[in-house]
Design an enzyme around this catalytic site. Structure first.
Site, PDB file in Angstrom:
ATOM      1  N   THR A 107       0.845  -1.190   0.000  1.00 56.10           N
ATOM      2  CA  THR A 107       0.000   0.000   0.000  1.00 56.10           C
ATOM      3  C   THR A 107       0.884   1.245   0.000  1.00 56.10           C
ATOM      4  OG1 THR A 107      -0.106  -0.121   2.417  1.00 56.10           O
ATOM      5  CG2 THR A 107      -1.909  -1.144   1.169  1.00 56.10           C
ATOM      6  N   TYR A 108       0.241   2.421  -0.013  1.00 59.06           N
ATOM      7  CA  TYR A 108       0.973   3.685  -0.134  1.00 59.06           C
ATOM      8  C   TYR A 108       1.975   3.844   1.004  1.00 59.06           C
ATOM      9  CZ  TYR A 108       1.713   8.561  -1.362  1.00 59.06           C
ATOM     10  OH  TYR A 108       2.264   9.754  -1.751  1.00 59.06           O
ATOM     11  N   MET A 109       3.204   4.275   0.649  1.00 54.73           N
ATOM     12  CA  MET A 109       4.309   4.230   1.619  1.00 54.73           C
ATOM     13  C   MET A 109       4.573   5.563   2.324  1.00 54.73           C
ATOM     14  SD  MET A 109       5.190   4.513  -1.637  1.00 54.73           S
ATOM     15  CE  MET A 109       5.644   6.023  -2.441  1.00 54.73           C
TER      16      MET A 109
END
Length: 727
Positions: A107-109
Site C-alpha cells: 500500500t501507499y508508503m
C-alpha cells in the site's frame, strides 16, 4: 570521560555504585545522584577485601515478562528498520518502496497511520493461523493508535496489498525489493499475533569484606516461555550493543539463603562514552521527536545534507563536515530565530492549522515576511488572524535586507589553538597560521572535525606545498617546477615574463602529470624532463608512412598511429619501447573491451543479496566495487584501503535500486523517418506519389490524437510516482 570503577552494587553507606547512566554528556556525575563513585584504587581495594569471604543469596525476585507486538509500519518506522536491518538509507528505502507500490505489492508508503483496514487484519490473521497455528492468534484483532502529533492518516499503515497477503516467496521479487517486501510482510503479520510472555528474574548476592563493608552484587535474567509474535519479527536497535527483545539471559537455579563461593573477583574499569553519532535511522527518529519536517520529507532532508556536503558517511555514521559548522554558525548568528527547533515545530503547527481551515494563509505569510508592525495588518495581532500567539513569526525582510554586514571570513573561521585557525574556503577547508601572509595547508575533506587537533594541524602545515623548483631545462633555459594541482601533481615549465598567455600569439607552457610511481617529494629534474618530452616519437611505420608516438593518457600509457591506438603494459614503456616492438604490437589484433583483467585491489566478502564475491577494482573512471553483475563507483569520501564490506554492499545496493539507465527511442524513430523518406522517391507514378502524400497526411492526422493520449498517460504516471495517487 570519567572512569567509574564499579564492582559492588552497594557500599556500607547503602549508596548504589554509579553506572554510565549516572553521568552527563560532559563526563561528570549528574547532580542529585545518590550513588557511590568508586575510583580504581577503591575498587581494587574492595575486590581484594572480598577475596575468600563467603557469599549468600540475599534475594530472588521473579516477575512476569510480557512484550506486545510492534505496530505496523508507517513511513518513519519503515525507514528506521530498513536502516537497522537492511543497511538502507532513507532515500533508498523510499525508492524501493515506491517501486513496490507502483507494481502493486504494498500500500501507499507515505503515511503517519498505524491502522490496518478490516481486509488487511483478516488477511494477516489468516496467515498467522496458516503459518504459525491457532495458538499464536489472539482472540480479537489488534488495533494500534497513532502516537504522531498532527498525524496525517489519509492512508492506512504500510502493508502488503490485497485481501490475501502474498508470502515473499510467492511474489517473484528479487534483491532489494524482495528484502524490503519481506520486512513489511513480517511486521504486518507479527502485528496480529499474541504477546511474548516469560519470566524476568533478579538475583542479589551479598558478602562482607575483610574490613567489615557489606557488598551486594546483582544479576538479572530473562526466560521467554512463549515467543508469540517474536517468532515472526524482532525489532532492531540503533545501539549495536543493545539487547534485542528475543534474547534470553538464563541464570542458574538458586534460592534465597543459598551459600555461594566466589571463584574470581575483579575490578573492571568503565568509562562513559560520548553520545553515538547519528545514523540515518536515529536521525529520522530524532527529526520525528523534534517535529521537524514530515515523514515524506525525511529522505529528502537527509539526501540534501549529504549532497551539499554538510555531512558525510563513515560506515553508517553521519559525520558533520567543516562546511556544516560554518553554515550553522552563520544561520545561528544572523538568522537564529529561523533555525530554532521550537520555531520549526511551531511553524508545522501553524501550517496544520491553515490546512484545517483554522487559520488564514495570507495574513500568516504577510506577518512572517514583513513583521508584526507591517501596516497592512492594521495593528492586529497574529491571534486575530487565527495564527495562535505568533511570537515566532515576523521580520524576514528585515533580516535579509543588509546581508553585506555579514563578515564571511569571520563566520567561516574556527580557532584550533597555538595561533592556528581553520577556515572554510570556496575549495574546501584549510588551516592557516600567521594570518593571510602566513602558512596554509589543505585539510582532507573526510576528516571529522573532532579529530583536528593542534598536533595534526601542525603536521599538515609542515608538509611541503606550493612550487617545487626542480632546476632549469638545459635546452630552453626555462625553470622547471612541480606543483600539486586540482587534478593531481604535475610538472611544468615557467615561461618568461611578458609571454602572451591569451590571444592568437598565446604560448602554453609544457605540462605533464606525474606517473603513479612518482610523488612531489621524490620527483627530480631528470624525471620532469622525461615527462615533458612526451609524446615521444617512436618511429615511422614503413607500411603506411604514419608516425608512431608513445603517450600518457587519461587511461594510462599507449601508442598512437593516426587514429589507431594500442595500450602499453607499463608507464616505463613510454620511454623504452622500440619501433620493432611497436610494429609487433600493431600487427596483433586489437583487443576490444577490457583485455586482460586486472587483479582486484581488495576483496570484501560475499554480497548478502547476490551471494557473489565482492571486490574492489581499478577502472577507467577510478576504483569501483563489483560482484560480477553490478558495478558501483567509489564516492569521494570512500578509500580503497579503508572501505568496509558493509560500505561495499551498500554502494552495490544503491546502484541496484536505481536500476539500469533508461534508453530513449528517439534514435529509432528518427531512423524510421529517414527510411520512409528514402523509400518515397522510388515510387515513379504520379498517381502513386499523390496517393502516398494523402496516405501520409492521413496517417499524421490519425497519429496526432495518440500523442495527446500518451501525454495524459505520462502525466498520470508522474502523478503516481510523485505520491499523489493512493491505493
Amino acid at each position: 570521560a570519567t572512569a567509574a570503577w564499579r564492582k559492588s552494587s552497594y557500599s556500607d553507606e547503602g549508596d548504589a555504585n554509579c553506572t554510565g547512566r549516572d553521568f552527563g554528556p560532559d563526563g561528570a556525575l549528574k547532580s542529585g545522584a545518590s550513588v557511590l563513585h568508586l575510583d580504581e584504587q577503591a575498587a581494587r581495594s574492595l575486590a581484594a577485601g572480598l577475596a575468600g569471604v563467603p557469599f549468600a543469596v540475599r534475594s530472588v525476585e521473579s516477575k512476569p515478562y510480557r512484550r506486545s507486538p510492534y505496530a505496523p509500519f508507517r513511513t518513519t518506522t519503515l525507514q528506521q528498520e530498513a536502516s537497522r536491518k537492511l543497511g538502507f538509507g532513507a532515500k533508498r528505502t523510499m525508492q524501493v518502496a515506491q517501486k513496490l507500490y507502483e507494481n502493486g505489492f504494498i500500500t501507499y508508503m507515505r503515511t503517519d497511520s498505524t491502522t490496518l483496514s478490516e481486509t488487511a487484519v483478516a488477511a494477516a490473521r489468516a496467515q498467522v493461523r496458516e503459518l504459525y497455528g491457532a495458538d499464536y492468534l489472539p482472540d480479537a484483532p489488534r488495533s494500534y493508535a497513532s502516537k504522531v502529533k498532527n498525524a496525517q492518516e489519509a492512508h492506512e499503515a504500510i502493508r502488503p496489498s490485497g485481501d490475501r497477503f502474498r508470502t515473499p516467496a510467492e511474489t517473484g521479487l528479487r534483491g532489494d525489493e524482495f528484502r524490503l517486501y519481506e520486512l513489511i510482510w513480517m511486521r504486518t503479520v507479527a502485528s496480529q499475533m499474541k504477546d511474548a510472555v516469560g519470566q524476568s528474574v533478579t538475583v542479589k548476592v551479598a558478602g562482607t569484606s575483610a574490613d567489615g563493608r557489606d557488598a551486594e552484587f546483582s544479576a538479572s535474567g530473562k526466560i521467554i516461555t512463549f515467543h508469540g509474535f517474536l517468532k515472526a519479527y524482532v525489532e532492531g536497535r540503533d545501539d549495536p550493543d543493545a539487547e534485542l527483545d528475543d534474547r534470553e539471559r538464563r541464570l542458574p537455579q538458586v534460592a534465597e539463603g543459598d551459600a555461594l563461593t566466589a571463584r574470581d573477583i575483579t575490578a573492571d574499569g568503565h568509562a562513559t562514552k560520548p553520545p553515538a553519532r547519528y545514523t540515518e535511522a536515529s536521525l529520522v527518529k530524532e527529526l520525528e521527536e523534534r517535529e521537524i519536517g514530515r515523514p515524506s520529507t525525511y529522505a529528502s532532508i537527509i539526501g540534501t545534507i549529504l549532497d551539499r556536503g554538510y555531512v558525510f558517511k563513515k560506515g553508517t555514521a553521519l559525520v558533520p563536515s567543516f562546511l556544516s559548522f560554518a553554515v550553522v554558525g552563520l544561520l545561528e548568528k544572523h538568522f537564529g530565530r529561523l533555525v530554532d527547533y521550537d520555531f520549526t515545530a511551531r511553524m508545522e503547527d501553524d501550517l496544520d492549522r491553515i490546512a484545517r481551515g483554522e487559520a488564514q494563509s495570507v495574513p500568516w505569510l504577510r506577518r512572517f515576511y514583513f513583521g508584526e508592525q507591517h501596516e497592512g495588518t492594521g495593528g492586529a495581532g497574529a491571534a486575530d488572524a487565527g495564527n495562535g500567539d505568533g511570537d515566532h513569526l515576523g521580520g524576514l525582510k528585515e533580516l535579509v535586507t543588509d546581508l553585506g554586514a555579514i563578515d564571511a571570513r569571520e563566520v567561516s573561521s574556527f580557532p584550533v589553538g597555538d595561533d592556528i585557525v581553520l577556515r572554510v574556503g570556496r575549495y574546501g577547508p584549510y588551516v592557516e597560521k600567521g594570518g593571510k601572509e602566513g602558512q596554509r595547508a589543505d585539510v582532507p575533506d573526510d576528516l571529522p572535525p573532532d579529530e583536528l587537533t593542534v598536533e595534526l594541524a601542525e603536521e599538515l602545515l609542515a608538509r611541503p606545498s606550493g612550487d617545487f623548483e626542480l632546476g632549469t631545462d638545459p635546452a630552453t633555459g626555462r625553470p622547471i617546477v612541480a606543483r600539486d594541482g586540482r587534478y593531481g601533481p604535475y610538472v611544468t615549465e615557467v615561461l618568461p615574463e611578458g609571454t602572451p598567455k591569451t590571444g592568437k600569439n598565446a604560448v602554453k607552457p609544457r605540462t605533464a602529470s606525474l606517473l603513479k610511481s612518482m610523488s612531489l617529494e621524490t620527483v627530480t629534474l631528470d624525471d620532469a624532463l622525461r615527462l615533458l618530452s612526451l609524446p615521444r616519437v617512436v618511429g615511422t611505420d614503413p607500411g603506411t608512412g604514419e608516425e608512431i608516438t608513445a603517450q600518457n593518457g587519461r587511461f594510462g600509457p599507449y601508442l598512437k598511429k593516426g587514429t589507431d591506438s594500442r595500450s602499453l603494459e607499463s608507464e616505463e614503456q613510454m620511454f623504452t619501447v622500440t619501433l620493432e616492438q611497436a610494429l609487433a604490437l600493431y600487427a596483433q589484433p586489437k583487443q576490444r573491451g577490457r583485455g586482460t583483467a586486472k587483479p582486484p585491489l581488495k576483496e570484501l566478502g560475499t554480497d548478502p543479496v547476490s551471494e557473489r564475491p565482492v571486490v574492489v577494482k581499478d577502472g577507467r573512471f577510478g576504483p569501483y566495487v563489483t560482484d560480477g553483475e553490478t558495478n558501483a563507483t567509489l564516492r569521494r569520501d570512500d578509500d580503497v584501503e579503508t572501505i568496509t564490506p558493509e560500505r561495499g554492499y551498500e554502494l552495490l545496493a544503491e546502484k541496484r535500486a536505481k536500476g539500469p539507465a533508461k534508453k530513449t527511442a528517439k534514435k529509432a524513430a528518427a531512423k524510421k523517418t529517414t527510411t520512409t523518406a528514402k523509400k518515397a522517391p522510388t515510387k515513379k507514378a504520379a498517381a502513386k506519389k499523390t496517393a502516398a502524400k494523402k496516405t501520409t497526411a492521413t496517417a499524421t492526422a490519425k497519429k496526432a490524437p495518440a500523442k495527446k493520449t500518451a501525454a495524459k498517460k505520462t502525466a498520470a504516471g508522474r502523478e503516481t510516482a510523485d505520491g499523489n495517487a493512493s491505493a
